[in-house]
Design an enzyme around this catalytic site. Structure first.
Site, PDB file in Angstrom:
ATOM      1  CB  SER A 141      -0.879   0.000   1.259  1.00  0.00           C
ATOM      2  OG  SER A 141      -1.522   1.244   1.455  1.00  0.00           O
ATOM      3  CE1 TYR A 154      -4.707  -1.650   4.857  1.00  0.00           C
ATOM      4  CE2 TYR A 154      -3.393   0.274   4.339  1.00  0.00           C
ATOM      5  CZ  TYR A 154      -4.150  -0.801   3.927  1.00  0.00           C
ATOM      6  OH  TYR A 154      -4.345  -1.031   2.580  1.00  0.00           O
TER       7      TYR A 154
END
Length: 271
Positions: A141, A154
């Protein structure tokens, strides 16, 4: 890497980038073993991919289930005979400061975003080594490059995917298996809508985060899939998807500690 005639295993294929990647691969003549926890979404993706005339098998399972992953290679071989490409795309989101997150939610995220990548790689690497040319593609990401407040869980998972992929690439140097790590920026998927939040967060707080994410998650998944597929076909070690991710990746390199002083608040970031 030549995609036509390859067999690809793709997780998170039921929606978002996963579905778009499945359809893009199918158009290139790649046969697919599609994996997703949502059987209905998975079926829809498979039906669309079959319109390109490729062989598609459906494997509804939870990638956090190690026992399910352990038997998956045998199922894929039964349906396809070989594996050339493994794309670890499945992922979930969890917003909130570290001290707001329950142990259960933190572990839930890590099991899907990182542990599943490791388990899938361990399961399929022996099969990939048997091919003259093969590739592992791990989707990290933008938050595997930069680390906003409010995204400690995350970021931990996506930085882990990045580190694992980079080390694995060096370990597999000289073998038929290459490794690509992907860093998407703001892609218009449903991950924010399905994200979990801090314990006890009210609906108003959640809506604020969703509205903030919607402003920045703009690139269509089909465009992201096109960029990722080109990177795979060119054997790229790293694929950065979107101008936002590209700019921020350079800013992080130039100012690895203080880059946040120059940036507006990111989606999910909480100060």
């Amino acid at each position: 890497m030549k995609i036509q005639g390859c067999i690809a295993v793709l997780t998170g294929a039921g929606s978002g980038i996963g579905r778009a990647l499945a359809l893009a691969l199918a158009r290139e003549g790649c046969h697919l073993a599609l994996v997703d926890i949502n059987a209905n979404n998975l079926r829809e993706t498979a039906e669309q991919a079959r319109h390109s005339g490729v062989n598609v098998t459906e494997h509804p399972l939870d990638v956090a289930d190690r026992s399910a992953i352990a038997v998956l290679p045998e199922q894929v071989i039964a349906g396809h005979g070989q594996v050339d490409l493994l794309i670890n795309n499945a992922g979930v989101a969890l917003g909130g400061h570290f001290d707001q997150l329950s142990v259960e939610n933190f572990d839930w995220l890590m099991a899907i975003n990182f542990d599943a990548v490791v388990c899938m790689t361990r399961a399929f690497l022996p099969l990939l080594r048997q091919r003259p040319a093969a590739r592992i593609v791990n989707v990290s990401s933008l938050f595997g490059l930069i680390a906003p407040a409010g995204q400690s869980a995350y970021c931990a998972s996506k930085f882990a995917v990045r580190g694992f992929s980079n080390a694995l690439r060096e370990e597999l140097a000289g073998s038929p298996v290459g490794v690509t790590v992907v860093h998407p920026g703001g892609i218009a998927t449903s991950i924010a809508n399905s994200a979990r939040g801090p314990e006890g967060a009210c609906e108003q707080e959640r809506q604020i985060q969703l509205d903030r994410a919607a402003k920045l998650l703009r690139m269509p998944p089909a465009k992201a899939a096109e960029i990722i597929l080109k990177g795979i076909m060119r054997d790229k070690a790293r694929v950065i998807v979107g101008n936002d991710a590209l700019i921020l990746s350079w800013l992080e390199r130039l100012m690895p500690v203080s880059y946040w002083r120059l940036l507006p608040r990111m989606p999910g970031a909480q100060r």
